[in-house]
Design an enzyme around this catalytic site. Structure first.
Site, mmCIF file in Angstrom:
data_model
loop_
_atom_site.group_PDB
_atom_site.id
_atom_site.type_symbol
_atom_site.label_atom_id
_atom_site.label_comp_id
_atom_site.label_asym_id
_atom_site.label_seq_id
_atom_site.Cartn_x
_atom_site.Cartn_y
_atom_site.Cartn_z
ATOM 1 N N CYS A 1 0.978 -1.504 0.157
ATOM 2 C CA CYS A 1 0.395 0.577 -0.171
ATOM 3 C C CYS A 1 0.917 1.354 -0.414
ATOM 4 C CB CYS A 1 -1.196 -0.095 1.308
ATOM 5 S SG CYS A 1 -1.801 -1.378 1.395
ATOM 6 N N GLU B 1 -2.701 -2.852 -4.776
ATOM 7 C CA GLU B 1 -3.648 -4.046 -5.207
ATOM 8 C C GLU B 1 -4.920 -2.855 -5.571
ATOM 9 O OE1 GLU B 1 -4.227 -4.588 -0.276
ATOM 10 O OE2 GLU B 1 -3.167 -6.367 -0.764
#
Ligand code: AHR
Length: 661
Positions: free
Chosen positions: A248, A380
Site C-alpha cells: 500500500c 491492490e
C-alpha cells in the site's frame, strides 16, 4: 493344547497388527524421468515494504530518528531536558526550527542557542532507543554552521536509560558556513535502549542539520548502509526476486503521499522526508513518529537485489491512491508524469551512463546497469479505473522496452467481485503476470492447495505477491506467527510448486517488524534494536526457496497429486544443476504418518538428507528468547532399492534430498 491356543492368538494379533500397520502406510510414487514444467528462478522471492519500521528503524541502519528535522513536528525524536521552553529567563539554551527556501527537499534545520554554561543538551531517542554493541564502532556525521565561532566543541555521548555515559567523542565546529563534520563513537557496553546526547561548549548560536549515526559494521561494510543481521536473514533465503517498495505504501493514502521513486535517489540529503502511510493507518496501533527518510531508496533496493542475486521487482503507482483510503484518481489525460516515472525508471536501471537517468545511477556508484526485467503497475487496485490506467502504462512501457515484463494486479482479495472482474479484463488484455494477494485463516491455506490446478496454462502467469495465514483475522493485532499458520502455508506452497507452470513468483508478506514499532502482524522476520529472528513461517519459506529445484516432477498417491488426502501434501522437483531430487512433504495431521515413497526413472545415490521442521503444538512460536525453537533439523535417510521408508512427524514439514547419479 492351551499353549497352542495362546500361540495362535498371539500370531493372529501380530498379523492383525501388521495388517493395521500396512493399512496405515501411505504409498507415494515419484516420477523422476519426466519434467512437467520448469520452476522459474523467481519462484520464491521476498516482498519488502516500509511497514512496522522495516526501513527507517530497521533494515536502513540509521540510528538517529528525524535526522534532518523534517517530521511534521520538527523536533520529534529530540528532547532538550535542561531547557524550559516556557521560561525565557531560565533557559540554558533552546533549539528553534528554521526553514530555508535554499533547500526545498530538506528545508528545515535546527538553530541551537546556548545561553549559558548550565548544561544545555539535545538528545536523540533513536527508533525506540538505539541498539549499540560493546566495542563496535559507530560513525557520526552532522552538518553545522557555527555562527561567529560561538560554540567551541560539541560533545557527543552514548547514554543508557539511566543517563550513564557509555561512550564519548567530540566535534570542533570550525566554520561559520555549513560544513559536514564526522567522528566515531564506541560504547563500553552493549545496550538496546541507548540514546545520543549532544552537549555544547561555549555560548551563542550554532545551526545543525543531517545529524546521522550508523554502525560501521553494515551489510557488506557499506558506509551508511543496511543492517547486517537483517540482510543476512534475507540473503540466506536465496530469494529469486525482491519486490519493493510495497504494498500500500506504493499507492499512498493520498496521491500526494504516494511513493515517488525519483525523490528517493541521489544524495540522501536531497531526499524529501514523507509521512509513512502506516503512521495513522490503524487507530489501535498508531505510530505518530513513523516517517520515510528514503535513505533506503530505489538505488539501495536495486543494489540489495543485486547483492542477493534476486531480480529487482519495483511496483509503481498507477495514478490511484489506496482505495481503502481516499482512492484519489488521476484523470487519464493527466497520467503522463506517472507514466514518465515508469519509463525513466527503466532508464535509471538499465540505461547507459550517458542517458539522463543512467547518469544519476552512475554518479551514485553503479555504472553497470541493474538489468531490470519486471515492473509492477499498481498494487491492490480494483475496478474499471485500474484497467483503463493499466492499458496506458502497458502501451508506454512496451513501446519503450518490449522486453520488460509487466505485472498487473487483481486487487486485495483472492476471490469475489473485484478479483473476478480484474482477472477477466486482464485476461482479455493478454497480460503477462497477475499479482494475487491472500491474507486468510490457516484452514484456507490447507483447503486451497489445489487453487491453481485448474488455472489456464495458456493464460496469464501468477505472482502470489502477498500472502500469510492469519491466526485470528486479517490485520488483527492478535495474529501470531504460530506453527499452524506456518505449516498451513507450507501445505499451500506444495500447491504453488505443483503449479509452477502457472505460478512464476511468490512472496510472503509483510517481511519485517520491529518488536515495538509494528503496525501489522504476522510478519516473517521480527527484530529489535539489537537482535532479529526468523519465524516458523520464515523457515518454511527458506526451506522451499533454498530447495527450489529447476524442474517440476510428479509425486502421486494412487496416480493423483497429493493435496491433503489424510492431511498429507506433497510436491517434488529435480535440480538439474545440483543433480538433486527434492521431495517436500507436509503432514498437517496430529499423528505421525508412515510413508513408502517409490522413486522411479533415475538412479540415485542411496544416502539422502532429511530436513525436518516440526513442533508439537499448533500455537508454538519462535521468539527473541528462543529464536530457533522451530527451525529445520537435519538427519540422514537411506534408500532401500528405489524406495524410501520414512515416518513423518505430526504437524511437520519435511524435505528429502537425494543426489542423482
Ligand atoms: O502487507 C501489508 C499490506 O497488505 C500491504 O501493504 C497491502 O498491499 C496489503 O493490503
Amino acid at each position: 493344547m492351551k499353549h497352542t491356543l495362546i500361540n495362535k492368538i498371539a500370531v493372529c494379533a501380530f498379523m492383525l497388527n501388521g495388517l493395521f500397520a500396512l493399512a496405515q502406510q501411505t504409498n507415494l510414487e515419484v516420477d523422476m524421468a519426466n519434467s512437467i514444467s520448469k520452476i522459474q528462478p523467481t519462484m520464491y522471492g521476498v516482498f519488502f515494504e516500509d511497514i512496522n519500521f522495516a526501513a527507517d528503524g530497521g533494515l536502513y541502519a540509521e540510528m538517529i530518528k528525524n535526522r534532518s528535522f523534517e517530521f511534521e513536528l520538527p523536533m520529534m525524536g529530540w528532547v532538550e531536558p535542561n531547557s524550559d521552553r516556557h521560561s525565557m529567563n531560565k533557559q540554558s539554551g533552546i533549539a528553534t526550527i528554521m526553514t530555508t527556501a535554499e533547500n526545498s527537499a530538506n528545508p528545515n534545520f535546527s538553530r541551537i542557542l546556548v545561553n549559558n554554561d548550565k548544561g544545555y543538551v539535545i538528545i536523540n531517542e533513536g527508533f525506540r532507543g538505539m541498539g549499540i554493541k560493546k566495542d563496535a564502532r559507530y560513525n557520526l556525521s552532522l552538518k553545522a554552521a557555527n555562527q561567529k565561532g560561538a560554540i567551541k566543541k560539541i560533545i557527543v555521548q552514548f547514554i543508557d536509560k539511566n543517563k550513564n555515559v557509555l561512550g564519548e567523542t567530540s566535534i570542533t565546529p570550525t566554520s561559520s558556513e555549513w560544513k559536514t563534520y564526522t567522528a566515531q563513537l564506541t560504547s563500553d557496553q552493549t545496550e538496546a535502549k541507548a540514546q545520543v546526547k549532544f552537549t555544547f561548549e561555549g555560548t551563542g548560536i550554532i545551526d545543525l542539520d543531517m545529524i546521522s549515526l550508523f554502525p560501521e559494521d553494515t551489510w557488506k561494510g557499506r558506509k551508511n548502509g543496511l543492517r547486517k543481521d537483517l540482510v543476512q536473514l534475507l540473503d540466506d533465503m536465496n530469494p529469486g526476486f525482491l519486490r519493493f517498495p510495497g504494498g500500500c505504501i506504493v499507492e499512498g493514502r493520498t496521491l500526494e503521499q504516494r511513493y515517488q521513486w525519483k525523490k528517493t535517489v541521489g544524495d540522501v540529503e536531497n531526499r524529501t522526508t514523507l509521512i509513512n502511510r502506516w503512521n495513522t493507518e490503524f487507530s489501535h496501533k498508531l505510530a505518530l513518529d513513523y516517517f520515510q527518510s528514503f535513505g533506503l531508496g530505489f538505488f539501495e533496493y536495486f543494489l540489495l537485489s543485486e547483492d542477493m542475486g534476486a531480480e529487482p521487482l519495483p511496483i509503481l503507482s498507477c495514478g490511484i491512491a489506496c482505495q481503502f483510503n481516499t482512492g484519489e484518481l488521476v484523470p487519464l489525460h493527466e497520467l503522463e508524469p506517472y507514466i514518465q516515472d515508469a519509463l525513466d525508471l527503466i532508464e535509471f536501471a538499465n540505461g547507459a551512463s550517458d542517458t539522463p537517468w543512467g547518469k544519476i545511477r552512475t554518479e551514485m556508484g553503479h555504472p553497470k546497469p541493474f538489468n531490470l526485467k519486471y515492473i509492477g503497475v499498481g498494487n491492490e487496485q480494483w475496478g474499471p479505473q485500474y484497467i483503463e490506467r493499466y492499458k496506458v502504462f502497458e502501451k508506454a512501457i512496451k513501446d519503450k522496452d518490449p522486453n520488460i515484463i509487466i505485472i498487473s494486479g487483481s486487487g486485495p482479495f483472492p476471490e469475489g467481485e473485484y478479483f473476478d472482474y480484474g482477472w477477466e479484463e486482464l485476461k482479455k488484455l493478454k497480460v503477462e503476470i497477475i499479482d494475487e494477494h491472500y491474507y486468510k485463516e490457516p484452514k484456507w491455506f490447507r483447503e486451497n492447495a489445489t487453487r491453481y490446478d485448474k488455472y489456464d496454462r495458456k493464460g496469464p502467469k501468477v505472482f502470489a505477491g502477498e500472502y500469510a495465514a492469519q491466526s485470528v483475522a486479517i490485520a488483527s493485532p492478535d495474529n501470531k506467527n504460530n506453527w499452524e499458520c506456518a505449516f498451513s502455508e507450507a501445505a499451500f506452497m506444495t500447491g504453488l510448486e505443483r503449479n509452477a507452470e502457472v505460478v512464476h513468483l511468490t512472496s510472503y508478506a509483510p517481511l519485517m517488524a520491529h518488536e515495538e514499532g509494528w503496525q501489522w502482524t504476522p510478519d516473517m522476520i521480527w527484530f529489535n534494536n539489537l537482535e532479529s529472528y526468523g519465524t516458523p513461517n520464515y523457515y518454511v519459506q527458506k526451506l522451499f526457496a533454498t530447495n527450489r529445484g529447476t524442474d517440476l516432477i510428479a509425486i502421486t498417491k494412487d496416480g493423483k497429486p497429493v493435496t491433503g488426502q489424510n492431511d498429507l501434501f506433497a510436491s517434488a522437483v529435480k535440480d538439474i544443476d545440483k543433480k538433486e531430487v527434492i521431495i517436500k512433504l507436509v503432514n498437517t495431521a496430529a499423528n505421525a504418518q508412515d510413508l513408502n515413497i517409490n522413486l522411479k526413472g533415475k538412479k540415485l545415490i542411496s544416502n539422502g538428507v532429511v530436513l525436518t521442521l516440526k513442533s508439537e503444538n499448533l500455537t508454538d512460536e519462535n521468539s527473541f528468547e528462543s529464536p530457533k525453537n522451530i527451525s529445520p533439523v537435519e538427519s540422514a535417510v537411506k534408500l532401500k532399492g528405489s524406495n524410501i521408508q520414512i515416518t513423518i512427524p505430526a504437524y511437520s514439514v519435511t524435505v528429502l534430498i537425494f543426489k542423482m547419479k
